[in-house]
Design an enzyme around this catalytic site. Structure first.
Site, PDB file in Angstrom:
ATOM      1  N   ALA A 109       0.830  -1.207   0.000  1.00 58.41           N
ATOM      2  CA  ALA A 109       0.000   0.000   0.000  1.00 58.41           C
ATOM      3  C   ALA A 109       0.867   1.261   0.000  1.00 58.41           C
ATOM      4  O   ALA A 109       0.495   2.281  -0.602  1.00 58.41           O
ATOM      5  CB  ALA A 109      -0.915   0.002   1.223  1.00 58.41           C
TER       6      ALA A 109
ATOM      7  N   GLN B 211     -14.720  -9.305   4.508  1.00 55.18           N
ATOM      8  CA  GLN B 211     -14.578  -8.235   3.512  1.00 55.18           C
ATOM      9  C   GLN B 211     -15.535  -8.439   2.335  1.00 55.18           C
ATOM     10  O   GLN B 211     -16.045  -7.469   1.776  1.00 55.18           O
ATOM     11  CB  GLN B 211     -13.117  -8.116   3.084  1.00 55.18           C
ATOM     12  CG  GLN B 211     -12.290  -7.624   4.270  1.00 55.18           C
ATOM     13  CD  GLN B 211     -10.853  -7.280   3.945  1.00 55.18           C
ATOM     14  OE1 GLN B 211     -10.382  -7.493   2.835  1.00 55.18           O
ATOM     15  NE2 GLN B 211     -10.149  -6.766   4.931  1.00 55.18           N
TER      16      GLN B 211
ATOM     17  N   VAL C  76      -5.214  -9.087  -3.856  1.00 52.08           N
ATOM     18  CA  VAL C  76      -3.749  -9.213  -3.929  1.00 52.08           C
ATOM     19  C   VAL C  76      -3.254 -10.091  -2.770  1.00 52.08           C
ATOM     20  O   VAL C  76      -2.329 -10.883  -2.919  1.00 52.08           O
ATOM     21  CB  VAL C  76      -3.093  -7.812  -3.873  1.00 52.08           C
ATOM     22  CG1 VAL C  76      -1.572  -7.911  -3.835  1.00 52.08           C
ATOM     23  CG2 VAL C  76      -3.544  -6.965  -5.056  1.00 52.08           C
TER      24      VAL C  76
ATOM     25  N   ASP D 267       3.085 -11.755 -12.026  1.00 51.58           N
ATOM     26  CA  ASP D 267       3.678 -12.922 -12.682  1.00 51.58           C
ATOM     27  C   ASP D 267       3.782 -12.676 -14.188  1.00 51.58           C
ATOM     28  O   ASP D 267       4.779 -13.030 -14.816  1.00 51.58           O
ATOM     29  CB  ASP D 267       2.824 -14.158 -12.391  1.00 51.58           C
ATOM     30  CG  ASP D 267       2.560 -14.310 -10.903  1.00 51.58           C
ATOM     31  OD1 ASP D 267       3.535 -14.448 -10.151  1.00 51.58           O
ATOM     32  OD2 ASP D 267       1.393 -14.245 -10.482  1.00 51.58           O
TER      33      ASP D 267
ATOM     34  N   HIS E 206      -1.810 -18.151  -8.388  1.00 53.30           N
ATOM     35  CA  HIS E 206      -0.647 -17.315  -8.078  1.00 53.30           C
ATOM     36  C   HIS E 206       0.125 -18.033  -6.971  1.00 53.30           C
ATOM     37  O   HIS E 206      -0.051 -17.771  -5.784  1.00 53.30           O
ATOM     38  CB  HIS E 206      -1.077 -15.918  -7.621  1.00 53.30           C
ATOM     39  CG  HIS E 206       0.057 -15.151  -7.004  1.00 53.30           C
ATOM     40  ND1 HIS E 206       1.100 -14.661  -7.745  1.00 53.30           N
ATOM     41  CD2 HIS E 206       0.325 -14.828  -5.721  1.00 53.30           C
ATOM     42  CE1 HIS E 206       1.961 -14.058  -6.928  1.00 53.30           C
ATOM     43  NE2 HIS E 206       1.513 -14.157  -5.699  1.00 53.30           N
TER      44      HIS E 206
HETATM   45  P1  NAX Z   1       2.448  -6.197   4.857  1.00 56.19           P
HETATM   46  O1  NAX Z   1       2.532  -7.218   5.937  1.00 56.19           O
HETATM   47  O2  NAX Z   1       3.481  -5.148   4.727  1.00 56.19           O
HETATM   48  O3  NAX Z   1       1.048  -5.454   4.953  1.00 56.19           O
HETATM   49  C1  NAX Z   1      -0.144  -6.139   5.133  1.00 56.19           C
HETATM   50  C2  NAX Z   1      -1.068  -5.198   5.870  1.00 56.19           C
HETATM   51  O4  NAX Z   1      -2.348  -5.823   5.916  1.00 56.19           O
HETATM   52  C3  NAX Z   1      -0.629  -4.931   7.317  1.00 56.19           C
HETATM   53  O5  NAX Z   1      -0.627  -3.539   7.554  1.00 56.19           O
HETATM   54  C4  NAX Z   1      -1.701  -5.646   8.121  1.00 56.19           C
HETATM   55  O6  NAX Z   1      -1.977  -5.023   9.358  1.00 56.19           O
HETATM   56  C5  NAX Z   1      -2.885  -5.551   7.178  1.00 56.19           C
HETATM   57  N1  NAX Z   1      -3.967  -6.464   7.465  1.00 56.19           N
HETATM   58  C6  NAX Z   1      -3.905  -7.720   7.971  1.00 56.19           C
HETATM   59  N2  NAX Z   1      -5.144  -8.200   8.178  1.00 56.19           N
HETATM   60  C7  NAX Z   1      -5.993  -7.247   7.754  1.00 56.19           C
HETATM   61  C8  NAX Z   1      -7.408  -7.153   7.731  1.00 56.19           C
HETATM   62  N3  NAX Z   1      -8.184  -8.121   8.191  1.00 56.19           N
HETATM   63  N4  NAX Z   1      -7.960  -6.013   7.247  1.00 56.19           N
HETATM   64  C9  NAX Z   1      -7.191  -5.005   6.814  1.00 56.19           C
HETATM   65  N5  NAX Z   1      -5.849  -5.019   6.850  1.00 56.19           N
HETATM   66  C10 NAX Z   1      -5.261  -6.139   7.316  1.00 56.19           C
HETATM   67  O7  NAX Z   1       2.287  -7.046   3.503  1.00 56.19           O
HETATM   68  P2  NAX Z   1       2.486  -6.578   2.002  1.00 56.19           P
HETATM   69  O8  NAX Z   1       3.898  -6.752   1.610  1.00 56.19           O
HETATM   70  O9  NAX Z   1       1.840  -5.246   1.802  1.00 56.19           O
HETATM   71  O10 NAX Z   1       1.678  -7.732   1.244  1.00 56.19           O
HETATM   72  C11 NAX Z   1       0.286  -7.834   1.338  1.00 56.19           C
HETATM   73  C12 NAX Z   1      -0.201  -9.136   0.724  1.00 56.19           C
HETATM   74  O11 NAX Z   1       0.117  -9.174  -0.671  1.00 56.19           O
HETATM   75  C13 NAX Z   1       0.416 -10.388   1.313  1.00 56.19           C
HETATM   76  O12 NAX Z   1      -0.619 -11.340   1.528  1.00 56.19           O
HETATM   77  C14 NAX Z   1       1.348 -10.870   0.229  1.00 56.19           C
HETATM   78  O13 NAX Z   1       1.567 -12.260   0.285  1.00 56.19           O
HETATM   79  C15 NAX Z   1       0.572 -10.474  -0.985  1.00 56.19           C
HETATM   80  N6  NAX Z   1       1.300 -10.420  -2.268  1.00 56.19           N
HETATM   81  C16 NAX Z   1       0.644 -10.798  -3.381  1.00 56.19           C
HETATM   82  C17 NAX Z   1       1.224 -10.730  -4.634  1.00 56.19           C
HETATM   83  C18 NAX Z   1       0.476 -11.157  -5.842  1.00 56.19           C
HETATM   84  O14 NAX Z   1       1.088 -11.162  -6.918  1.00 56.19           O
HETATM   85  N7  NAX Z   1      -0.795 -11.518  -5.799  1.00 56.19           N
HETATM   86  C19 NAX Z   1       2.624 -10.289  -4.798  1.00 56.19           C
HETATM   87  C20 NAX Z   1       3.130  -9.484  -3.650  1.00 56.19           C
HETATM   88  C21 NAX Z   1       2.683  -9.955  -2.305  1.00 56.19           C
HETATM   89  O15 NAX Z   1       3.488 -11.005  -1.911  1.00 56.19           O
END
Ligand code: NAX
Length: 327
Positions: free
Chosen positions: A16, A111, A128, A158, A186
């Site tokens: 974000a 959600q 995501v 990807d 993914h």
């Molecule tokens: P971060 O851990 O930096 O941020 C995740 C945020 O989500 C945290 O601030 C956390 O408090 C918040 N969160 C957790 N539960 C929540 C909820 N119930 N409601 C609202 N917010 C909540 O992770 P980040 O690097 O930003 O990655 C986020 C997600 O993207 C992960 O699941 C990661 O695996 C996934 N990804 C997906 C990709 C894709 O290609 N589809 C690639 C990048 C990434 O790995």
């Protein structure tokens, strides 16, 4: 022009932190579209969200008309036209895939319901947060009043990774590589399709060694996320945010003639015989405004067929693990 409202969950997280500033700068909806950002995170991160809000304010983006932050999904999703569901729980030490699925599954039940109750009826959703295909399936099942075609899970990163690797190997610029399809999940079983990819408008397989494509290329794409973590000590963030912008933009704008993009979408009535009731990445083409179709008739040879069966099986197993969360 009327403001478009865009929700981003995981608003205090690392993806974000790149995504929000791209959207506010007009990279998603263009230089004439005013936007409002609605940021959701967990209650304990509301302070951090406020910090992000202050930074957005201090950028004085001309297109950014409003920033809302909060930890109540229904409140934050009120009237949104787009939702980037980025927030998810990361896999903790000793945690198994099924634990991650169960924990994150619950997030996407809530959600999905909140989007159903509070978002604009024409909302377009990009999941995501991982495991994104199955999280997306859960969200759509819990949003009965929204069309399932409004939900996508992100395989755009990807796709972009595939484009870069083919371009590098063929020694051309990335803009010369097109029609890069990702099939399936993914995850490490995803299938980057070199057979239908094009370089300079012709088949990539005519320019590149088939053995390299089948072995190294596929493996590099499947493991690229892990490779970034090993190098950076953190998972992909700016490239994931860039892909998220590209993914929803591709759905919102008409796809140029003869082109397609990859997105994981609901498998109902899909033209490739993939099991129904999954979220599976296909080649897609958009007519604009979120109206898309799966591109039919791509060649699938025995190599791809075998790999596609593996990724399909994985998604079916994931679905079995979250069966209780589906309607
Ligand atoms: P971060 O851990 O930096 O941020 C995740 C945020 O989500 C945290 O601030 C956390 O408090 C918040 N969160 C957790 N539960 C929540 C909820 N119930 N409601 C609202 N917010 C909540 O992770 P980040 O690097 O930003 O990655 C986020 C997600 O993207 C992960 O699941 C990661 O695996 C996934 N990804 C997906 C990709 C894709 O290609 N589809 C690639 C990048 C990434 O790995």
């Amino acid at each position: 022009m009327k403001i478009k409202r865009i929700a981003v969950t995981g608003g205090a997280g690392q993806i974000a932190y790149s995504l929000l500033f791209r959207i506010a700068n007009g990279d998603f909806l263009g230089p004439n579209q005013p936007v409002a950002l609605h940021l959701l995170d967990l209650p304990q991160f509301e302070g951090a969200l406020k910090g992000v809000q202050m930074e957005l304010d201090d950028c004085v983006f001309p297109l950014l008309k409003e920033v809302k932050v909060g930890s109540d999904a229904e409140e934050v999703f009120g009237g949104v036209h787009y939702a980037f569901l980025v927030g998810a729980k990361p896999r903790g030490p000793g945690m198994e895939r099924k634990d991650l699925l169960a924990d994150n599954g619950k997030i996407f039940v809530g959600q999905g319901k909140a989007l159903n109750n509070a978002a604009s009826k024409d909302v377009r959703v990009l999941v995501v947060g991982n495991p994104c295909n199955t999280n997306c399936l859960i969200a759509m099942h819990n949003a009965p009043d929204l069309p399932r075609t409004s939900f996508h899970a992100m395989t755009r990163l990807d796709q972009n990774r595939g484009v870069f690797q083919l371009a590098q190997k063929a020694n051309v610029h990335t803009t010369e590589v097109t029609h890069m399809t990702i099939w399936g999940n993914h995850s490490a079983t995803q299938v980057p399709d070199f057979l239908n990819a094009k370089i300079h408008g012709g088949p990539a397989v005519k320019l590149l060694d088939r053995k390299w494509l089948e072995t190294e290329f596929v493996s590099i794409i499947q493991k690229r996320g892990a490779e970034v973590i090993a190098a950076r000590g953190k998972s992909s963030a700016a490239s994931a945010a860039n892909a998220a912008v590209g993914a929803l933009k591709a759905i919102t704008e008409p796809t140029p003639h003869g082109q397609w993009f990859s997105s994981a979408v609901y498998t109902e009535n899909n033209p490739y015989g993939i099991d129904e009731d999954l979220v599976f990445s296909f080649p897609c083409r958009s007519k604009g405004q979120g109206d898309f179709e799966i591109v039919k008739g791509l060649e699938i040879d025995s190599f791809l067929k075998e790999k596609i069966a593996i990724t399909q099986k994985e998604l079916m197993e994931e679905r079995d693990l979250v069966r209780g969360l589906l309607k």
